[in-house]
Design a protein around this motif. Structure first.
Motif, PDB file in Angstrom:
ATOM      1  N   VAL A   1       0.805  -1.226   0.000  1.00 41.29           N
ATOM      2  CA  VAL A   1       0.000   0.000   0.000  1.00 41.29           C
ATOM      3  C   VAL A   1       0.836   1.274   0.000  1.00 41.29           C
ATOM      4  CG1 VAL A   1      -2.028  -1.024   1.100  1.00 41.29           C
ATOM      5  CG2 VAL A   1      -0.221  -0.040   2.541  1.00 41.29           C
ATOM      6  N   GLY A   2       2.114   1.180   0.366  1.00 40.06           N
ATOM      7  CA  GLY A   2       2.925   2.388   0.414  1.00 40.06           C
ATOM      8  C   GLY A   2       4.068   2.197   1.386  1.00 40.06           C
TER       9      GLY A   2
ATOM     10  N   TYR B   1      -2.321   3.714   7.577  1.00 40.81           N
ATOM     11  CA  TYR B   1      -2.954   3.036   6.437  1.00 40.81           C
ATOM     12  C   TYR B   1      -4.235   2.270   6.763  1.00 40.81           C
ATOM     13  CZ  TYR B   1       1.109   4.196   3.569  1.00 40.81           C
ATOM     14  OH  TYR B   1       2.078   4.879   2.864  1.00 40.81           O
TER      15      TYR B   1
ATOM     16  N   GLY C   1      -2.126  12.256   6.364  1.00 37.79           N
ATOM     17  CA  GLY C   1      -2.042  10.979   5.645  1.00 37.79           C
ATOM     18  C   GLY C   1      -1.752  11.217   4.169  1.00 37.79           C
ATOM     19  N   HIS C   2      -2.444  12.174   3.569  1.00 33.35           N
ATOM     20  CA  HIS C   2      -2.219  12.459   2.144  1.00 33.35           C
ATOM     21  C   HIS C   2      -0.772  12.881   1.904  1.00 33.35           C
ATOM     22  CE1 HIS C   2      -6.778  13.476   1.739  1.00 33.35           C
ATOM     23  NE2 HIS C   2      -6.549  12.234   2.089  1.00 33.35           N
TER      24      HIS C   2
ATOM     25  N   TYR D   1       1.308   9.732   1.993  1.00 28.99           N
ATOM     26  CA  TYR D   1       1.201   8.907   0.773  1.00 28.99           C
ATOM     27  C   TYR D   1       2.040   9.523  -0.347  1.00 28.99           C
ATOM     28  CZ  TYR D   1      -3.304   7.649   3.045  1.00 28.99           C
ATOM     29  OH  TYR D   1      -4.300   7.304   3.916  1.00 28.99           O
TER      30      TYR D   1
ATOM     31  N   SER E   1       5.722   9.310   0.191  1.00 31.72           N
ATOM     32  CA  SER E   1       6.022   7.924  -0.114  1.00 31.72           C
ATOM     33  C   SER E   1       6.237   7.749  -1.632  1.00 31.72           C
ATOM     34  CB  SER E   1       4.837   7.114   0.418  1.00 31.72           C
ATOM     35  OG  SER E   1       4.932   5.782   0.216  1.00 31.72           O
ATOM     36  N   ALA E   2       5.400   8.399  -2.432  1.00 32.46           N
ATOM     37  CA  ALA E   2       5.568   8.337  -3.893  1.00 32.46           C
ATOM     38  C   ALA E   2       6.850   9.059  -4.321  1.00 32.46           C
ATOM     39  CB  ALA E   2       4.353   8.947  -4.595  1.00 32.46           C
TER      40      ALA E   2
ATOM     41  N   ARG F   1      -1.415   5.876  -7.969  1.00 33.58           N
ATOM     42  CA  ARG F   1      -2.008   5.054  -6.893  1.00 33.58           C
ATOM     43  C   ARG F   1      -2.217   5.864  -5.619  1.00 33.58           C
ATOM     44  NH1 ARG F   1       1.418   1.219  -9.495  1.00 33.58           N
ATOM     45  NH2 ARG F   1       3.153   1.521  -8.046  1.00 33.58           N
ATOM     46  N   ALA F   2      -1.260   6.733  -5.311  1.00 36.08           N
ATOM     47  CA  ALA F   2      -1.436   7.592  -4.130  1.00 36.08           C
ATOM     48  C   ALA F   2      -2.655   8.486  -4.313  1.00 36.08           C
ATOM     49  CB  ALA F   2      -0.183   8.442  -3.891  1.00 36.08           C
TER      50      ALA F   2
ATOM     51  N   ARG G   1      -5.987   6.768  -3.633  1.00 39.39           N
ATOM     52  CA  ARG G   1      -6.227   6.692  -2.201  1.00 39.39           C
ATOM     53  C   ARG G   1      -6.673   8.063  -1.645  1.00 39.39           C
ATOM     54  NH1 ARG G   1      -4.636   3.742   2.432  1.00 39.39           N
ATOM     55  NH2 ARG G   1      -4.147   1.823   1.384  1.00 39.39           N
ATOM     56  N   VAL G   2      -5.966   9.099  -2.068  1.00 40.75           N
ATOM     57  CA  VAL G   2      -6.293  10.449  -1.602  1.00 40.75           C
ATOM     58  C   VAL G   2      -7.715  10.830  -2.016  1.00 40.75           C
ATOM     59  CG1 VAL G   2      -5.778  12.899  -1.961  1.00 40.75           C
ATOM     60  CG2 VAL G   2      -3.912  11.295  -1.505  1.00 40.75           C
TER      61      VAL G   2
END
Ligand SMILES: [Fe+2]
Ligand SMILES: [Fe+2]
Ligand SMILES: [Fe+2]
Lengths: 252, 95, 315
Positions: free
Chosen positions: B24-25, B43, C80-81, C84, C87-88, C152-153, C156-157
């Motif tokens: 997922v990351g 998550y 969280g955003h 993510y 992370s990208a 993908r991020a 989710r966002v």
């Protein structure tokens, strides 16, 4: 009726603990020491505000005067708030916030475990939901005690300072008065005696692992349970109640 | 002490019993326990998971994209591994 | 690896993009594509994080328990955003903390909307409704962006984002239909956020230096002006429905095109805010820098403890 007054008072005290600590922890949102921990702190705060909502709603029901959770949370004067002095203390650095949390979580876990068997079904149900959350909070705060205590020299001395400054508020966790005695007799709440001993055993074991030492100065501060607060509560209420006081009787 | 960053961890979540863990990351954590907890907080805020794996990103070994043709294309020519390769006479069922 | 010349690699790369085949972290990519992504994704991540601050202002002052929990959960989502997205960024070989330091030194930008102050509770409504609304408009197309981890991020966002807009709209419409004080509060807030929200889509296409290349690489899927128009077209009727007046005397509906046309946008204000001269630029960046500096001892302690434990477990 007598029972209801006592139960109201008891539930209010618990609700205020969650409300005020939830408020304090929420002050971290956007300012945490790292993004991941910011999110973790907010989860704790959300759990506490959820507990406060459940407890204060229930207090309103017990009281039976038509006050809902919001009326109770936002529209009392300072002396009517019954939270522990511990939870209204300022956040300080991250270590102080975690120390405060650790003392509180360790207490709340033991309390909720026993409240599962309360003869009051509603209280038992709230305890059941809150216990799951609290166990996680306690794991989180305990791990931080160890990391900070046994981390660097700087972190050790900072967290020891927090321990020294907050220790005096821990005795109040086990406060009991007429309210408690009568509810204990009725099997609604547990006695604090066993809880205090177990709390000390747990707290000592974690603090030892964290290489920290419990202060020998046993001077204690209490008063929150009967509405006598530190200077901090007024400032909390100024923010908490701002909207309700500035714009009374409106829906938001 | 140097301003040393927490290691990066890859996070895998099983969304419900019976399904695989899925990547997922990633996130930062100082140790594996914190990585699991942070993954829980980051998550699974909307009940996205029932189980979490974390793997330190340094420990992930990956195939080389430039070799993708020699790694994966040879399988393309082995259609006989797939059931559609075979004719089943009309009237035969349950096969 | 066999000798393949750069133009051949670039041709294959563009062919993949043209055929809507996603680019993944270890695939070959032009250095400029990588740098553009690092810049764009990290700016997006910074926007999420800085964006926590204006709303964070009101968490302790939320008017009731439900609003307090919702706002807290909403601001947490933004963290969280950010995560993510960082992370990208890290899949591109960039270092998260280094990109954050760029934010703190002013080298990296973030969405200028967050340099405006939140001075009333109604701003929680305006931000959710308009700012998250504009962000959704911007972000939905990026779910189809050519770079896999970014796309993908964004998926989710975007899933999480729609609650943000709804809770904001709920706040503002309740106020717009409330007491006279509440109505005034809603309108005053709307007046302040309408134009900055419109400017969130960035400069006009003619002045947007990166658009063409980004569209070709499918990092960007619509132009600034297209997205802005979509936003205006959906938002004007919403405002009218709840009884708010658009603070634009030149606004008119063009029956032929089926679009709303606004009066002139104050681009001078936009560029000033981007340059750092907005009402809260300094406060926002200072707050983020302070959080990082204040947290240093905590991060160091955790790392030191982890290392001690490793040594202990090994022996
Ligand atoms: Fe967001
Ligand atoms: Fe966003
Ligand atoms: Fe949002």
């Amino acid at each position: 009726m007598e029972k209801n007054t006592n139960l109201f008072e008891y539930v209010l005290r618990m609700g205020d603990d969650s409300l005020i600590l939830g408020h304090r922890v929420s002050e971290w949102c956007g300012h945490g020491p790292i993004l991941e921990e910011d999110i973790a702190l907010t989860n704790i705060s959300l759990d506490l505000i959820g507990q406060a909502t459940n407890l204060l709603e229930y207090a309103g029901e017990i009281e039976g005067k038509g006050r809902d959770g919001d009326a109770i949370a936002f529209l009392r004067c300072d002396r009517e708030y019954k939270n522990l002095l511990l939870v209204e203390q300022t956040n300080g650095d991250f270590g102080k916030t975690m120390m405060r949390q650790f003392f509180f979580d360790a207490f709340r876990r033991l309390l909720f475990e026993r409240l599962l068997k309360s003869s009051d079904i509603q209280l038992a149900a709230i305890a059941d939901k809150s216990l799951k959350e609290t166990k996680y909070h306690l794991k989180h705060s305990s791990e931080w005690m160890i990391r900070l205590g046994d981390g660097t020299d700087e972190s050790h001395s900072r967290i020891q300072d927090s321990l020294d400054s907050l220790w005096k508020y821990t005795n109040e966790l086990f406060f009991m008065d007429e309210v408690d005695f009568s509810l204990i007799k009725e099997g609604i709440i547990p006695s604090m005696d066993g809880i205090q001993e177990e709390w000390l055993v747990y707290v000592t074991s974690i603090l030892e692992e964290a290489t920290l030492s419990i202060p020998t100065n046993n001077w204690k501060q209490e008063g929150g349970r009967i509405g006598k607060h530190t200077e901090h509560l007024g400032f909390i209420l100024a923010e908490l109640q701002y909207m309700q006081r500035a714009y009374p009787n409106m829906k938001w | 002490m140097a301003n040393q960053e927490w290691p990066l961890w890859e996070v895998f979540i099983r969304s419900k019993q019976g399904l695989n863990h899925k990547h997922v990351g990633s996130l930062r954590a100082s140790d594996e326990q914190m990585a699991v907890d942070n993954a829980r907080d980051v998550y699974t805020r909307r009940s996205e998971g029932v189980s979490i794996w974390v793997v330190e990103s340094n420990n992930v070994f990956a195939s080389e994209p430039a070799q993708a043709d020699s790694l994966f294309e040879p399988a393309d020519s082995k259609a006989y591994r797939h059931p559609m390769f075979y004719d089943v006479p009309d009237g035969i069922s349950h096969m | 690896m066999k000798e393949v010349n750069i133009t051949e690699l670039e041709r294959r790369f563009q062919e993949k993009i043209d055929n809507d085949i996603k680019i993944e972290p270890r695939d070959w990519m032009p250095e400029e594509y990588r740098q553009t992504l690092i810049r764009q994704i990290s700016q997006h991540a910074h926007s999420e994080i800085v964006g926590m601050l204006p709303e964070g202002n009101w968490i302790t002052r939320a008017p009731n328990l439900r609003r307090k929990a919702v706002l807290l959960a909403k601001v947490q989502d933004e963290a969280g955003h950010g995560l993510y997205l960082y992370s990208a960024v890290e899949t591109l070989g960039a270092d998260r903390e280094a990109t954050i330091d760029d934010l703190h030194t002013g080298k990296a930008k973030y969405s200028s909307i967050f340099n405006y102050p939140t001075t009333s509770w109604a701003d929680m409504g305006s931000i959710g409704w308009l700012v998250d609304g504009a962000a959704i408009m911007n972000q939905v197309p990026i779910c189809r962006c050519s770079y896999g981890p970014y796309a993908r991020a964004m998926v989710r966002v975007c899933k999480e984002e729609s609650f943000h807009q709804r809770q904001g709209f709920e706040i503002i419409s309740l106020l717009a239909q409330g007491t006279p004080e509440q109505k005034a509060m809603a309108q005053e807030s709307f007046n302040r956020f309408w134009w900055p929200a419109i400017m969130m889509f960035g400069p006009n296409d003619a002045d947007s230096k990166h658009t063409a290349q980004s569209m070709k690489w499918k990092i960007k899927r619509n132009t600034n002006d297209e997205l802005r128009q979509m936003f205006i077209d959906v938002t004007v009727p919403q405002a009218e429905m709840i009884g708010l007046t658009i603070p634009d005397k030149d606004l008119k509906f063009n029956k032929e095109t089926g679009h709303y046309e606004t009066g002139p946008i104050d681009w001078d204000e936009f560029w000033e805010v981007v340059k750092g001269n907005g009402p809260c630029n300094k406060e926002r960046v200072d707050a983020r820098r302070k959080a990082k500096e204040d947290g240093l001892w905590v991060r160091e302690a955790a790392m030191a403890y982890a290392e001690k434990r490793k040594v202990k477990n090994a022996s």
